[in-house]
Design a protein around this motif. Structure first.
Motif, PDB file in Angstrom:
ATOM      1  N   LEU A  30      30.113 -78.145  -8.655  1.00 58.38           N
ATOM      2  CA  LEU A  30      29.674 -79.467  -9.125  1.00 58.38           C
ATOM      3  C   LEU A  30      30.646 -80.604  -8.803  1.00 58.38           C
ATOM      4  N   ALA A  31      31.930 -80.402  -9.090  1.00 55.02           N
ATOM      5  CA  ALA A  31      32.892 -81.500  -8.893  1.00 55.02           C
ATOM      6  C   ALA A  31      32.934 -81.921  -7.421  1.00 55.02           C
ATOM      7  N   GLN A  32      32.899 -80.925  -6.553  1.00 57.02           N
ATOM      8  CA  GLN A  32      32.930 -81.254  -5.129  1.00 57.02           C
ATOM      9  C   GLN A  32      31.619 -81.930  -4.705  1.00 57.02           C
ATOM     10  N   PHE A  33      30.528 -81.453  -5.260  1.00 54.20           N
ATOM     11  CA  PHE A  33      29.207 -82.017  -4.976  1.00 54.20           C
ATOM     12  C   PHE A  33      29.151 -83.501  -5.337  1.00 54.20           C
ATOM     13  N   GLU A  34      29.652 -83.812  -6.529  1.00 49.91           N
ATOM     14  CA  GLU A  34      29.629 -85.208  -6.992  1.00 49.91           C
ATOM     15  C   GLU A  34      30.405 -86.129  -6.065  1.00 49.91           C
ATOM     16  N   LYS A  35      31.422 -85.594  -5.437  1.00 50.08           N
ATOM     17  CA  LYS A  35      32.233 -86.406  -4.541  1.00 50.08           C
ATOM     18  C   LYS A  35      31.659 -86.455  -3.131  1.00 50.08           C
ATOM     19  N   ALA A  36      31.216 -85.292  -2.654  1.00 54.87           N
ATOM     20  CA  ALA A  36      30.840 -85.192  -1.242  1.00 54.87           C
ATOM     21  C   ALA A  36      29.488 -85.843  -0.935  1.00 54.87           C
ATOM     22  N   ILE A  37      28.502 -85.613  -1.806  1.00 56.34           N
ATOM     23  CA  ILE A  37      27.145 -86.051  -1.467  1.00 56.34           C
ATOM     24  C   ILE A  37      27.028 -87.579  -1.348  1.00 56.34           C
TER      25      ILE A  37
ATOM     26  N   LEU B 246      36.135 -74.231  -1.086  1.00 58.46           N
ATOM     27  CA  LEU B 246      34.679 -74.051  -1.074  1.00 58.46           C
ATOM     28  C   LEU B 246      34.009 -74.722  -2.260  1.00 58.46           C
ATOM     29  N   ASP B 247      34.672 -74.670  -3.415  1.00 60.81           N
ATOM     30  CA  ASP B 247      33.950 -75.106  -4.611  1.00 60.81           C
ATOM     31  C   ASP B 247      34.772 -75.999  -5.542  1.00 60.81           C
ATOM     32  N   SER B 248      35.905 -76.536  -5.060  1.00 54.94           N
ATOM     33  CA  SER B 248      36.652 -77.427  -5.956  1.00 54.94           C
ATOM     34  C   SER B 248      37.281 -78.541  -5.139  1.00 54.94           C
ATOM     35  N   LEU B 249      38.064 -79.352  -5.794  1.00 54.79           N
ATOM     36  CA  LEU B 249      38.717 -80.444  -5.073  1.00 54.79           C
ATOM     37  C   LEU B 249      40.140 -80.064  -4.696  1.00 54.79           C
ATOM     38  N   LYS B 250      40.467 -78.786  -4.892  1.00 51.51           N
ATOM     39  CA  LYS B 250      41.800 -78.300  -4.517  1.00 51.51           C
ATOM     40  C   LYS B 250      41.676 -77.255  -3.415  1.00 51.51           C
ATOM     41  N   MET B 251      42.763 -77.047  -2.707  1.00 44.93           N
ATOM     42  CA  MET B 251      42.713 -76.097  -1.597  1.00 44.93           C
ATOM     43  C   MET B 251      42.866 -74.650  -2.061  1.00 44.93           C
TER      44      MET B 251
END
Ligand SMILES: [Fe+2]
Lengths: 615, 116
Positions: A90-97, A242-247
């Protein structure tokens, strides 16, 4: 009829533009140099305008405009990635989309809004990301045919590709796809060691010689499985990308026994050892891959591009192992170089233009001096208008001697001459230079000019004809992309192990002389060598030659002309500002020489130390 | 974008996320492997098309807000990702709301390289 083609890269990291005309690379530049925002990812309107102006081409005269990547396929990857990661994403989705659907997909609109045309073919073309890298490596190379390896973080789906270049054709043969990425693995560890992803990788490479590769087996056993042919897969359970804002994630942290290093905190043995380990893993993969590619393609020449190709230590090893007879690496190996590669791909693979090799047998990258130059008239007008005192020395011989004398006296010189470099390294057109024999050069350049303390020594620029006198190297390295050991007889006894047992202050260690050219010798006696050929850069070659006449040494220290966190200077104004903000003693702007001691008090309008952040 | 529109857009964003979750749960999906498959002898895959045709540069060329949905549909049909097609109307809708291409990069003055 020759074609005029504009290539653009943007929106991920370090946007850039390049223009080719009739197969010749006319101009290429990164947007950051104009906007003065380091690694500027925005649409490169300034770089595009510069390229058009340099080529004397109106937008309407462009035969085609090409983007270096296919955003629709990147979008495909992003959506499928979110399906694979489920609720965790979700967090990555909110940023990327919002950023991809709001901005990154609409390159065509950006192009139309900024230059009013899509070229004569009236449609924007897209080149696959790794094809752009491959084209940037093969077409400017001096080879009629070559094997091609491209490796980076990710482009659309690909993370590594293998191909073949032959005449004006490129064939892409094999690939490794997301999420399995050597580039992302290296970046993940860069992040874990407290450096910035996408730019701190170079620091991690510089840190590696301090450490022991104690985590090598741990990485191979858990994070990456490498086959004999150099192909690999990662265990994604350990990664956050893949699923967060961290590496990296908690599982990664527990594998390495702790949290990522806080960027502000001191670097410890642990980071040194992790850096040494990942560097060894990278070399392990690259050597296997190179050997496989040599065998599989039967090619004698290798060309490389993609961000991982900026790892000059691994490049140096491929060279040393003599897996290929010849190697050429695109100096703008990162995504900025994709702008150039995509334009070349269109010239040869879309318009089927004939490819002519450089008749001198050298490459067609023009030393990578592909950016703006400024005439003496322009410089004089700038200096006169501001009342900056200068001396003009029109005679080259006299001027170069004067610069060399200053260097030999321990002075630091900001050198601004000719067209600006394309790619991350300064190669003597926008360089700060000094005396490599002087043990103080390094700390002075670090503390009073770059305003940082660095555990990395500076890089040497050596006369191409003399390189083997200083380094164990017998090929040219015009783009500072190869590491070579300092000659055995020049080394001074130095036991890193001893040092580390008693003291982990790397700055003290790096400041200890290890050869008769201490300012450029790393703790493992290696150096990131730039060879300077008179054909590529006569003015810079001459300075080093004069320095040799005075000191007996055909090598000087070269670091990029900027203060920490600032993009390399582009204009005389940028250069003057950097000169006045730092302890550079002498500024050379083409035929004009300025001494710090003569300059009026400089009042800085900008709060630049806060403006530029660290990598 | 005013604040009411912003709210609506983010609502649409979460609806898309929910829809993605449904697909994620309902299908035996494998867009990619998450771990090494040690039995394999090589992890390279062959490029589907090794030779590069001029048309390959035009395949998805000229996409704009108006035709993006249909190009995406074509792409997903071609690669057998039919389960994703139902996302397209939502994606197009969100794109329209978030579309944010400025006329100029306003905080960067153009032509700075001839700045003096
Ligand atoms: Fe890339």
């Amino acid at each position: 009829m020759g074609k005029n083609i504009l290539g653009i890269s943007a929106f991920y990291h370090d946007s850039a533009a390049a223009i080719i005309s009739n197969g010749e690379i006319i101009a290429a530049a990164q947007e950051e140099r104009f906007s003065r925002k380091k690694h500027d990812p925005r649409f490169p309107i300034n770089a595009i305008n510069y390229c058009l102006q340099e080529a004397f081409i109106e937008p309407g005269e462009l035969d085609a405009i090409v983007f270096y990547d296919n955003p629709l396929r990147s979008f495909d990857r992003i959506i499928k990635n979110f399906i694979m990661t489920g609720e965790n994403g979700l967090a990555q989705f909110e940023k990327a989309i919002p950023s991809i659907l709001g901005v990154k997909l609409w390159i065509q609109d950006y192009v139309k809004n900024s230059i009013g045309t899509l070229g004569k073919i009236d449609k924007l073309l897209y080149s696959e990301h790794h094809l752009s890298h491959a084209a940037s490596a093969f077409y400017p190379s001096p080879f009629d045919n070559a094997a091609i390896i491209t490796i980076d973080g990710v482009g659309e789906w690909s993370t590594s590709t293998i191909g073949i270049g032959n005449g004006n054709k490129i064939e892409m043969l094999k690939e490794i796809n997301y999420p399995h990425s050597l580039g992302l693995l290296y970046s993940a560890i860069t992040y874990y060691c407290g450096f910035k992803v996408n730019s701190g990788e170079y620091k991690l490479m510089g840190l590696a010689p301090y450490g022991k590769p104690e985590y090598f087996d741990l990485i191979l056993d858990n994070l990456i499985d490498v086959k004999d042919d150099g192909s690999y897969m990662l265990n994604t359970e350990y990664f956050g990308y893949l699923d967060s804002l961290k590496m990296t994630n908690d599982k990664f942290n527990s594998l390495f026994g702790g949290n990522p290093r806080d960027p502000e905190s001191r670097i410890t043995y642990r980071e040194m050892n992790i850096a040494a380990s990942i560097q060894k893993v990278l070399e392990y993969v690259m050597l296997k891959m190179a050997k496989y590619v040599r065998k599989d393609t039967g090619m004698e020449n290798l060309v490389l591009a993609g961000g991982v190709a900026l790892n000059c230590v691994s490049n140096g090893l491929i060279l040393k192992e003599k897996i290929f007879d010849n190697i050429w690496i695109q100096p703008a190996a990162g995504d900025a170089g994709g702008a150039l590669g995509s334009a070349l791909a269109i010239n040869y693979l879309y318009f089927s233009q004939e490819r002519k090799l450089n008749p001198t047998g050298r490459d067609s990258q023009k030393g990578s001096y592909l950016g703006p130059a400024f005439s003496n008239n322009e410089i004089q007008a700038f200096l006169d208008r501001n009342d900056y005192p200068y001396e003009r020395i029109e005679n080259g011989d006299t001027r170069f001697t004067k610069i060399a004398e200053a260097l030999s006296e321990g002075k630091i010189v900001g050198y601004f001459g000719g067209r600006m470099e394309f790619g991350p390294r300064a190669l003597g057109a926008r360089s700060i230079i000094g005396d490599p024999r002087n043990i103080e050069t390094q700390s002075k350049m670090n503390l009073k000019i770059k305003y940082r303390e660095s555990f990395r020594p500076f890089a040497p620029s050596a006369l191409a004809e003399d390189v083997s006198k200083y380094f164990e190297m017998d090929v040219e390295s015009p783009y500072m992309l190869l590491v070579a050991p300092v000659k055995e007889e020049r080394r001074l006894p130095f036991d890193l192990g001893n040092f580390l047992d008693n003291d982990d202050d790397m700055i003290r260690i790096v400041n200890k002389a290890r050869s008769d050219i201490p300012a450029i010798t790393h703790v493992d006696y290696s150096a990131r060598v730039q060879t300077v050929n008179i054909l590529d850069k006569p003015d810079y070659h001459n300075i080093i030659k004069k320095f040799k006449e005075i000191t007996g040494y055909g090598v000087i220290v070269n670091t990029s002309f900027n203060v920490r966190g600032e993009p390399i200077v582009c204009t005389p104004l940028d250069a003057y500002k950097c000169f006045m903000r730092s302890d550079i003693d002498i500024l050379v702007l083409e035929e004009y020489i300025l001494h710090k001691t003569n300059q009026p008090n400089y009042k800085d309008k900008e709060n630049w130390k806060e403006e530029y952040e660290l990598d | 974008m005013n604040s009411i529109n912003k709210k609506n857009s983010s609502k649409k964003l979460y609806l898309l996320f929910d829809e993605i979750q449904k697909i994620s749960k309902n299908r035996e999906l494998n867009y990619f492997d998450l771990k090494p498959i040690k039995e394999r002898t090589s992890y390279y895959s062959d490029k589907k098309v090794s030779e590069i045709s001029p048309e390959s540069f035009e395949m998805e060329s000229s996409f704009t807000l108006d035709n993006f949905g249909s190009l995406l549909e074509k792409h997903w049909k071609n690669d057998g990702s039919d389960e994703l097609l139902k996302l397209i109307p939502m994606i197009s809708d969100i794109a329209k709301e978030f579309y944010n291409v400025e006329k100029q990069n306003t905080d960067v003055s153009p032509f700075i390289y001839v700045m003096f």
